[in-house]
Design an enzyme around this catalytic site. Structure first.
Site, short mmCIF file in Angstrom:
data_model
loop_
_atom_site.label_atom_id
_atom_site.label_comp_id
_atom_site.label_asym_id
_atom_site.label_seq_id
_atom_site.Cartn_x
_atom_site.Cartn_y
_atom_site.Cartn_z
N HIS A 188 -8.70 1.75 7.31
CA HIS A 188 -7.87 1.71 6.11
C HIS A 188 -7.29 3.10 5.81
O HIS A 188 -6.17 3.22 5.32
CB HIS A 188 -8.70 1.19 4.93
CG HIS A 188 -7.91 0.99 3.68
ND1 HIS A 188 -6.82 0.13 3.61
CD2 HIS A 188 -8.03 1.53 2.43
CE1 HIS A 188 -6.32 0.16 2.38
NE2 HIS A 188 -7.03 1.00 1.66
N MET A 245 -2.09 -8.79 6.17
CA MET A 245 -2.96 -9.68 5.39
C MET A 245 -2.33 -10.10 4.06
O MET A 245 -3.04 -10.43 3.12
CB MET A 245 -4.30 -8.98 5.13
CG MET A 245 -5.00 -8.47 6.37
SD MET A 245 -6.47 -7.54 5.93
CE MET A 245 -6.89 -6.79 7.53
N SER A 246 -1.01 -10.06 4.00
CA SER A 246 -0.36 -10.41 2.71
C SER A 246 0.97 -11.08 2.97
O SER A 246 1.21 -11.61 4.05
CB SER A 246 -0.15 -9.12 1.90
OG SER A 246 0.80 -8.28 2.53
N ASN A 257 -0.06 1.37 11.76
CA ASN A 257 -0.98 1.60 12.88
C ASN A 257 -0.60 0.63 13.98
O ASN A 257 0.04 -0.38 13.72
CB ASN A 257 -2.43 1.33 12.42
CG ASN A 257 -2.60 -0.09 11.88
OD1 ASN A 257 -2.19 -0.39 10.76
ND2 ASN A 257 -3.14 -0.97 12.70
N HIS A 307 -4.51 -10.28 -3.06
CA HIS A 307 -4.72 -10.66 -1.66
C HIS A 307 -5.72 -11.81 -1.57
O HIS A 307 -6.72 -11.84 -2.29
CB HIS A 307 -5.25 -9.48 -0.86
CG HIS A 307 -4.33 -8.31 -0.80
ND1 HIS A 307 -4.32 -7.33 -1.76
CD2 HIS A 307 -3.36 -7.98 0.09
CE1 HIS A 307 -3.39 -6.43 -1.45
NE2 HIS A 307 -2.80 -6.80 -0.35
N TYR A 359 -7.82 -12.17 0.77
CA TYR A 359 -9.13 -11.65 1.21
C TYR A 359 -9.98 -11.10 0.08
O TYR A 359 -11.17 -10.91 0.22
CB TYR A 359 -8.97 -10.59 2.31
CG TYR A 359 -8.27 -9.31 1.89
CD1 TYR A 359 -8.90 -8.36 1.08
CD2 TYR A 359 -6.97 -9.05 2.30
CE1 TYR A 359 -8.26 -7.20 0.70
CE2 TYR A 359 -6.31 -7.90 1.93
CZ TYR A 359 -6.97 -6.97 1.13
OH TYR A 359 -6.32 -5.84 0.75
N GLU A 360 -9.35 -10.85 -1.07
CA GLU A 360 -10.13 -10.37 -2.21
C GLU A 360 -10.93 -11.50 -2.84
O GLU A 360 -11.81 -11.27 -3.67
CB GLU A 360 -9.20 -9.77 -3.27
CG GLU A 360 -8.53 -8.48 -2.83
CD GLU A 360 -7.56 -7.96 -3.88
OE1 GLU A 360 -8.00 -7.22 -4.77
OE2 GLU A 360 -6.37 -8.32 -3.81
N ALA A 368 2.10 -3.11 4.39
CA ALA A 368 1.65 -2.30 5.53
C ALA A 368 1.20 -3.29 6.59
O ALA A 368 0.60 -4.32 6.27
CB ALA A 368 0.49 -1.43 5.10
N SER A 418 0.82 -1.22 0.00
CA SER A 418 0.00 0.00 0.00
C SER A 418 0.85 1.26 0.00
O SER A 418 1.70 1.44 0.86
CB SER A 418 -0.89 0.04 1.25
OG SER A 418 -1.61 -1.15 1.37
N HIS A 476 -4.07 0.23 -4.86
CA HIS A 476 -3.17 -0.66 -5.60
C HIS A 476 -3.45 -0.55 -7.09
O HIS A 476 -4.59 -0.49 -7.51
CB HIS A 476 -3.40 -2.12 -5.20
CG HIS A 476 -2.89 -2.47 -3.85
ND1 HIS A 476 -3.46 -2.00 -2.70
CD2 HIS A 476 -1.86 -3.24 -3.45
CE1 HIS A 476 -2.80 -2.47 -1.66
NE2 HIS A 476 -1.82 -3.23 -2.08
N1 HPA Z 1 -3.96 -5.72 10.86
C1 HPA Z 1 -3.92 -6.42 9.71
N2 HPA Z 1 -3.46 -5.92 8.58
C2 HPA Z 1 -3.03 -4.66 8.58
C3 HPA Z 1 -3.05 -3.86 9.74
C4 HPA Z 1 -3.55 -4.43 10.95
O1 HPA Z 1 -3.59 -3.80 12.01
N3 HPA Z 1 -2.54 -2.65 9.39
C5 HPA Z 1 -2.21 -2.72 8.07
N4 HPA Z 1 -2.51 -3.93 7.58
#
Ligand code: HPA
Length: 273
Positions: A248, A212-213, A236, A84, A86-87, A114, A31, A62
């Site tokens: 996000h 998540m990747s 974060n 991903h 999750y997509e 990220a 990202s 993306h």
């Molecule tokens: N959790 C999962 N995936 C993420 C996060 C998170 O806190 N931040 C960025 N991608």
């Protein structure tokens, strides 16, 4: 559906027909980091949509293309946009580009992402060199008939993230005055962010960051004999660390703020990889 080897070969042939030189380093940019592709010299852009058997990326922030070119004098293949789990893509689709990159002759891979900070000593905006991972996705991209053209049935994962590059990257980060943390990346499927209880569990189990990747691609790359460097941007603090909801928007905002130092570091790492 065709045999996976044929599918890889078709994609490889298509890309090779558009390239003059062989790339040596692959990059998957997370990202907000896609701009590195725009900074490459002698750019040759190949959209995923045109590549036979390639999935198409949909997530916000993306793009969906390869930028072939040169960075720090090295020939790179940059993925602007990844797939991903999750997509809704299957694991095989998520790692298909790895197989194609390997077939193009690429043996070195840099992955960025990220992630949420699980380690309470981390802060948003930190960069973390991934030293190892924990696969919490409940599946594995290598499940199914083994692709012997890529690697063995039971691949070793004990040096999934290049220990050879670790000291060098620490040295580079010192020289550039860009601090880098070290840590373990845990992958969850998403797309929901984790609960505070899940984050507490991950911390107890040894994770420093969560995302998540990355893990599927790194497993496939190791299987295929590639040397991997992974760097995570802590965008974060993970759920439950701070008394505020995750979004996000926050992820994108922090990635944007960190972008310049991240790119400076990457350019230097590419030089010595
Ligand atoms: N959790 C999962 N995936 C993420 C996060 C998170 O806190 N931040 C960025 N991608």
């Amino acid at each position: 559906m065709n045999n996976i080897n044929e599918m890889i070969l078709e994609a490889q042939n298509y890309i090779e027909s558009k390239l003059k030189e062989k790339p040596e380093i692959g990059l998957i940019l997370g990202s907000g980091l896609g701009v590195l592709g725009d900074r490459a010299e002698k750019r040759n852009i190949i959209d995923y949509v045109g590549i036979p058997n390639f999935p198409i990326s949909t997530v916000e922030g993306h793009m969906g293309r390869f930028v072939f070119g040169e960075i720090s004098g090295r020939k790179v293949a940059i993925m602007q946009g990844r797939f991903h789990f999750y997509e809704g893509y299957g694991m095989k689709e998520v790692v298909f580009p790895i197989w194609v990159m390997r077939s193009l002759g690429i043996k070195k891979l840099i992955v960025t992402n990220a992630s949420g900070g699980v380690n309470i000593n981390f802060s948003p905006g930190d960069l973390m060199l991934i030293t190892d991972h924990i696969n919490f996705m409940g599946t594995n991209p290598l499940i199914g008939p083994n692709i012997y053209s890529m690697g063995v049935r039971f691949p070793d994962m004990s040096n999934a993230y290049s220990s050879r590059m670790k000291d060098l990257i620490i040295k580079i980060s010192n020289e550039l005055n860009i601090p880098i943390k070290l840590g373990v990346y845990a992958s969850m499927t998403g797309p929901a962010y984790e609960t505070p209880a899940e984050i507490k569990m991950l911390r107890i189990l040894g994770a420093d960051a969560v995302g998540m990747s990355t893990v599927p691609e790194v497993i496939a790359a190791n299987h295929a004999g590639m040397e991997v460097v992974g760097i995570s941007c802590i965008t974060n603090m993970a759920a439950g660390v701070l008394d505020k909801p995750l979004s996000h928007e926050e992820v994108i905002k922090t990635a944007e703020e960190v972008k310049d130092k991240f790119l400076r570091l990457l350019v230097e790492i590419i030089k010595y990889f």
